[in-house]
Design an enzyme around this catalytic site. Structure first.
Site, PDB file in Angstrom:
ATOM      1  N   ASP A 198     -31.225 -56.734  16.322  1.00  0.00           N
ATOM      2  CA  ASP A 198     -31.278 -55.462  17.039  1.00  0.00           C
ATOM      3  C   ASP A 198     -32.117 -55.648  18.292  1.00  0.00           C
ATOM      4  O   ASP A 198     -32.633 -56.734  18.558  1.00  0.00           O
ATOM      5  CB  ASP A 198     -31.786 -54.315  16.153  1.00  0.00           C
ATOM      6  CG  ASP A 198     -33.225 -54.524  15.704  1.00  0.00           C
ATOM      7  OD1 ASP A 198     -33.864 -55.504  16.166  1.00  0.00           O
ATOM      8  OD2 ASP A 198     -33.715 -53.724  14.899  1.00  0.00           O
ATOM      9  N   GLY A 240     -23.672 -51.282  14.852  1.00  0.00           N
ATOM     10  CA  GLY A 240     -23.966 -49.846  14.928  1.00  0.00           C
ATOM     11  C   GLY A 240     -25.229 -49.613  15.722  1.00  0.00           C
ATOM     12  O   GLY A 240     -26.195 -50.386  15.604  1.00  0.00           O
ATOM     13  N   GLY A 241     -25.257 -48.548  16.546  1.00  0.00           N
ATOM     14  CA  GLY A 241     -26.448 -48.259  17.336  1.00  0.00           C
ATOM     15  C   GLY A 241     -26.805 -49.437  18.236  1.00  0.00           C
ATOM     16  O   GLY A 241     -25.997 -49.884  19.050  1.00  0.00           O
ATOM     17  N   ASP A 242     -28.034 -49.958  18.067  1.00  0.00           N
ATOM     18  CA  ASP A 242     -28.445 -51.129  18.849  1.00  0.00           C
ATOM     19  C   ASP A 242     -28.462 -52.387  17.987  1.00  0.00           C
ATOM     20  O   ASP A 242     -29.149 -53.358  18.300  1.00  0.00           O
ATOM     21  CB  ASP A 242     -29.824 -50.896  19.478  1.00  0.00           C
ATOM     22  CG  ASP A 242     -30.935 -50.781  18.439  1.00  0.00           C
ATOM     23  OD1 ASP A 242     -30.645 -50.391  17.291  1.00  0.00           O
ATOM     24  OD2 ASP A 242     -32.106 -51.085  18.769  1.00  0.00           O
ATOM     25  N   GLU A 243     -27.688 -52.390  16.893  1.00  0.00           N
ATOM     26  CA  GLU A 243     -27.600 -53.549  16.007  1.00  0.00           C
ATOM     27  C   GLU A 243     -26.305 -54.315  16.281  1.00  0.00           C
ATOM     28  O   GLU A 243     -25.240 -53.719  16.422  1.00  0.00           O
ATOM     29  CB  GLU A 243     -27.636 -53.112  14.544  1.00  0.00           C
ATOM     30  CG  GLU A 243     -28.968 -52.513  14.122  1.00  0.00           C
ATOM     31  CD  GLU A 243     -28.961 -52.096  12.662  1.00  0.00           C
ATOM     32  OE1 GLU A 243     -29.978 -52.311  11.981  1.00  0.00           O
ATOM     33  OE2 GLU A 243     -27.934 -51.548  12.203  1.00  0.00           O
TER      34      GLU A 243
END
Length: 316
Positions: A198, A240-243
């Protein structure tokens, strides 16, 4: 009702005692009305065919095109087989033999040259023409334009496979790729690894500059990853998101660690140092499931946040 219409003919008659003219007047008003109606109906049908999205052709058994609707009028007098090319799904022979049967040929998906320099993808559907309506044995060919349909299908496919913001494989596709490559690794004996990470300092960017700036960073992260992974061997995904995750095939621990460092350098450079990465690395082991492999790499990524310098941590 229209004005009367008559056919007038004169016939001169002569004999020994007479020299006269026979005048014959024949009322053809009704016949004329039928002709007018036929012409109107023909014009209407031609306009109707010209307004259709489909193309319409008539061909003989050799593929010679005797008539074509306006959209493909340039095909008239050409040969269907010379002006078209079936797609890869077609396995038969594309020549006059295809039309030689007594029943209409099966529909064919083909790229067709329209006679004006343009090309299109069509589904060609063949129907037998009544011999009374056409000289000799002939077929009606209606071509359904598939260009926009295929474009829409490709768009749906892209949306199903790729993350709309970054262009990387999306979350659901990640799991499909991981399961597929795990199965292949166990079948071939070639090692498989997973890089999971991340973004450090990403939340601060969102909080300070807004989500639009955050989206720009995510796109740059994707560009940094894509620039260094091996095409067709490594599969970068937005988890997902910043991953993010990268499924790495045919790899050794040494090669994978080198790849992880290059990914980090590529992302940091692409983002101009605005973010850093906390990276977890895991090699596939015999007991692993897809879920356990992701968990091990994720835990290693979390542990990497506590490291100084290059934040790369191997899973236990």
């Amino acid at each position: 009702m229209g004005a009367p219409c008559a056919y007038v003919s004169l016939h001169r008659r002569r004999d020994a005692s007479h020299d006269d003219v026979l005048l014959l007047i024949e009322d053809v008003t009704e016949i004329s009305d039928v002709d007018v109606q036929n012409l109107r109906q023909r014009d209407f049908l031609e306009r109707l065919l010209d307004s259709m999205q489909e193309i319409v052709l008539t061909v003989d058994r050799t593929g010679h095109i005797s008539w074509a609707s306006r959209r493909c009028a340039g095909l008239r007098s050409k040969n269907l087989f010379a002006a078209s090319r079936p797609t890869a799904t077609f396995t038969d022979t594309w020549d006059a033999a295809y039309l030689s049967g007594s029943s209409p040929a099966a529909p064919v998906e083909a790229v067709l040259e329209l006679g004006d320099g343009s090309m299109g993808l069509f589904e060609l559907v063949f129907s037998e023409l009544d011999a009374r309506e056409h000289e000799g044995s002939a077929l009606l060919v209606v071509g359904r334009d598939l260009t926009s349909i295929r474009r829409l299908e490709e768009k749906v496919k892209q949306q199903a496979m790729y993350d709309g913001l970054t262009g990387l494989f999306n979350h659901s596709q990640f799991h499909m790729i991981l399961e597929r490559e795990m199965e292949r690794s166990r079948r071939t004996g070639r090692q498989l690894g997973l890089i999971f990470f991340d973004l450090d300092r990403f939340k601060a960017i969102n909080d300070t500059y807004g989500h639009q700036a955050g989206d720009t960073v995510l796109r740059r992260v994707a560009a940094g990853i894509s620039a260094v992974v091996r095409k067709g061997m490594d599969f970068p995904c937005r988890y997902g998101g910043d991953e993010f995750a990268v499924v790495v095939t045919e790899v050794t621990p040494e090669i994978m660690e080198g790849l992880a460092r290059r990914i980090r350098e590529g992302v940091v450079t692409s983002c101009k140092g605005a973010v850093d990465l906390s990276m977890g690395l895991a090699m596939l082991t015999p007991p692993d499931t897809g879920e356990s492999l992701v968990q091990r790499a994720d835990r290693a990524s979390y542990a990497a946040k506590k490291l100084d310098g290059v934040k790369v941590r191997w899973a236990d």
